[in-house]
Design a protein around this motif. Sequence first.
Motif, PDB file in Angstrom:
ATOM      1  N   LEU A 285       0.818  -0.928  -0.153  1.00 62.19           N
ATOM      2  CA  LEU A 285       0.079   0.320   0.255  1.00 62.19           C
ATOM      3  C   LEU A 285       0.776   1.245  -0.070  1.00 62.19           C
ATOM      4  CD1 LEU A 285      -2.378  -1.190   2.448  1.00 62.19           C
ATOM      5  CD2 LEU A 285      -3.273  -0.759   0.059  1.00 62.19           C
ATOM      6  N   VAL A 286       1.811   1.014   0.693  1.00 59.29           N
ATOM      7  CA  VAL A 286       2.804   2.453   0.549  1.00 59.29           C
ATOM      8  C   VAL A 286       4.068   2.352   0.058  1.00 59.29           C
ATOM      9  CG1 VAL A 286       1.657   2.668   3.307  1.00 59.29           C
ATOM     10  CG2 VAL A 286       4.459   1.632   2.750  1.00 59.29           C
ATOM     11  N   LEU A 287       4.294   0.915  -0.998  1.00 59.10           N
ATOM     12  CA  LEU A 287       5.488   1.148  -1.668  1.00 59.10           C
ATOM     13  C   LEU A 287       5.950   2.087  -3.057  1.00 59.10           C
ATOM     14  CD1 LEU A 287       7.754  -0.349  -2.505  1.00 59.10           C
ATOM     15  CD2 LEU A 287       6.578  -1.875  -3.646  1.00 59.10           C
ATOM     16  N   PRO A 288       4.993   2.092  -3.503  1.00 52.43           N
ATOM     17  CA  PRO A 288       5.059   3.183  -5.321  1.00 52.43           C
ATOM     18  C   PRO A 288       4.869   4.092  -4.302  1.00 52.43           C
ATOM     19  CG  PRO A 288       2.872   2.620  -4.402  1.00 52.43           C
ATOM     20  CD  PRO A 288       2.816   2.161  -3.261  1.00 52.43           C
ATOM     21  N   HIS A 289       4.457   5.271  -3.362  1.00 49.51           N
ATOM     22  CA  HIS A 289       5.075   6.378  -2.445  1.00 49.51           C
ATOM     23  C   HIS A 289       6.017   6.957  -2.314  1.00 49.51           C
ATOM     24  CE1 HIS A 289       0.451   6.418  -3.760  1.00 49.51           C
ATOM     25  NE2 HIS A 289       0.397   5.172  -2.670  1.00 49.51           N
ATOM     26  N   VAL A 290       6.837   5.792  -1.619  1.00 50.41           N
ATOM     27  CA  VAL A 290       8.472   5.796  -1.329  1.00 50.41           C
ATOM     28  C   VAL A 290       9.038   5.559  -1.784  1.00 50.41           C
ATOM     29  CG1 VAL A 290       9.609   4.350   0.925  1.00 50.41           C
ATOM     30  CG2 VAL A 290       7.105   4.807   1.142  1.00 50.41           C
ATOM     31  N   LEU A 291       8.768   5.168  -3.203  1.00 52.06           N
ATOM     32  CA  LEU A 291       9.682   4.691  -3.965  1.00 52.06           C
ATOM     33  C   LEU A 291      10.098   5.785  -4.557  1.00 52.06           C
ATOM     34  CD1 LEU A 291       8.804   1.860  -5.860  1.00 52.06           C
ATOM     35  CD2 LEU A 291      10.915   2.290  -3.920  1.00 52.06           C
ATOM     36  N   ARG A 292       8.841   7.549  -4.631  1.00 52.98           N
ATOM     37  CA  ARG A 292       9.247   8.274  -5.608  1.00 52.98           C
ATOM     38  C   ARG A 292       9.317   9.216  -4.362  1.00 52.98           C
ATOM     39  NH1 ARG A 292       3.022   6.573  -7.950  1.00 52.98           N
ATOM     40  NH2 ARG A 292       4.099   5.710 -10.058  1.00 52.98           N
ATOM     41  N   PHE A 293       9.325   8.863  -2.715  1.00 50.70           N
ATOM     42  CA  PHE A 293       9.690   9.820  -2.577  1.00 50.70           C
ATOM     43  C   PHE A 293      11.634   9.789  -2.928  1.00 50.70           C
ATOM     44  CE2 PHE A 293      10.966  10.358   1.737  1.00 50.70           C
ATOM     45  CZ  PHE A 293      10.963  12.116   2.452  1.00 50.70           C
ATOM     46  N   ASN A 294      11.337   8.419  -2.125  1.00 54.29           N
ATOM     47  CA  ASN A 294      13.604   8.486  -2.322  1.00 54.29           C
ATOM     48  C   ASN A 294      14.070   8.475  -3.662  1.00 54.29           C
ATOM     49  OD1 ASN A 294      13.082   7.360   0.543  1.00 54.29           O
ATOM     50  ND2 ASN A 294      12.638   4.983  -0.377  1.00 54.29           N
ATOM     51  N   ALA A 295      13.080   8.320  -4.978  1.00 58.65           N
ATOM     52  CA  ALA A 295      13.791   8.844  -5.971  1.00 58.65           C
ATOM     53  C   ALA A 295      14.425  10.000  -6.078  1.00 58.65           C
ATOM     54  CB  ALA A 295      13.189   9.029  -6.890  1.00 58.65           C
ATOM     55  N   GLU A 296      14.429  10.976  -5.446  1.00 58.17           N
ATOM     56  CA  GLU A 296      15.147  12.743  -5.003  1.00 58.17           C
ATOM     57  C   GLU A 296      16.976  11.504  -4.907  1.00 58.17           C
ATOM     58  OE1 GLU A 296      15.058  15.409  -2.010  1.00 58.17           O
ATOM     59  OE2 GLU A 296      13.754  15.737  -3.515  1.00 58.17           O
ATOM     60  N   THR A 297      17.431  10.866  -4.078  1.00 61.84           N
ATOM     61  CA  THR A 297      18.307  10.614  -3.943  1.00 61.84           C
ATOM     62  C   THR A 297      18.978   9.183  -4.277  1.00 61.84           C
ATOM     63  OG1 THR A 297      18.028  11.224  -1.200  1.00 61.84           O
ATOM     64  CG2 THR A 297      19.466   9.667  -1.027  1.00 61.84           C
TER      65      THR A 297
END
Length: 385
Positions: A285-297
């Motif tokens: 449920l949270v995976l795609p949102h965390v992936l996009r958040f982390n993609a900055e790094t």
Amino acid sequence: MTSFSFATVPVILSAPGATKDLGKELRARFPSLRRVLLVTDQGFLRTGLADAPTASLRSAMFHVEQFADVLADPPEHVIEEALALARQNQTELVIGLGGGSSMDVAKLVAVLTDSPQSLAEIYGIGNVRGTRLPLVQIPTTAGTGSEVTNISIVTTGATSKMGIVAPQLYADMAILDAELTFGLPSAVTAATGIDAMVHAIEAYTSKHKKNPLSDGLARQALSLLSRHLIRACESGHDLAARQAMLLGAMLAGQAFANAPVAAVHALAYPIGGVFHVPHGLSNSLVLPHVLRFNAETCAEQYAELARIVVPHTEGSVAARAEALAVAMQQFAIITGLPRTLQQVGITASDLDLLADEAMKQTRLLGNNPRPVTRDDAYALYKLAL
């Protein structure tokens, strides 16, 4: 080259049908032992799939007691009840047979049965003293990788989860037998499979302890899991797909036992702890949102993984990193899993509680490639709503 250490279970047997000869296998490995505690749950017992391994143990002259009262996200009283039975029966060998919860309980029984330590004394990292009973782990879902990790998760109080991390929690042996996963519902197969993929992705981008061995295992795990998940969901008796899923989940377990997981799990734990959503689904449920958040790094690392999951991915690093997030969403769509928090009964009024609970997961948040503030956690839950 960065210095690193790597540890895992010393013996791994991967073979469909292997547990039909479990007694023979363990008699050769533990010739002097007699008294076995088999740790499992009522749901798995009802499938009848535990009958053949149990009969095999008894035919090899093992005295077998079963503890079959494991609950999902096991609370402390379950561990205490299993310990009492182990001590009462003078257990010499512990076998975890089930999903992550059964294997986590088996680890703690092996560690505490002959120990002066209490459960409360061993929470945290490196607090287990002494040795443990011999321990064999047999997963019946392709997800947690608990059969090869040194981590056990316990529900403390009403909603909180605590981790126990210690080298003594590594088993002596892990056995992967896909026949034990036959009949697993598609939704469970999907959620546990995505959980395993999260282990691989988070190990590959872990801020601490990421190393060449964990990277190789994570890539191989993600390849196996992404290629076989849909097949395993569509055909519950596809033996090749099921065995590949078990192997992929185990490789991911080896990876994250050495390069630990991060914000996806930190945000998933409160969803499971407070709302009793299964762990794999909480991650999804949270995976795609965390992936996009982390993609900055860590966009470059996500771009590398995207080429494993979606082999012909082209474009910029950012575009390929986004392709990974999209692909992980597609697995949930194709397998019919819920995709929003609202679908599992969570409302906007719950997000403050979730964000507060997530920030308590400091052991996990410290591994995330990008720092996560309380405002970030709230915003991620809002995106998942």
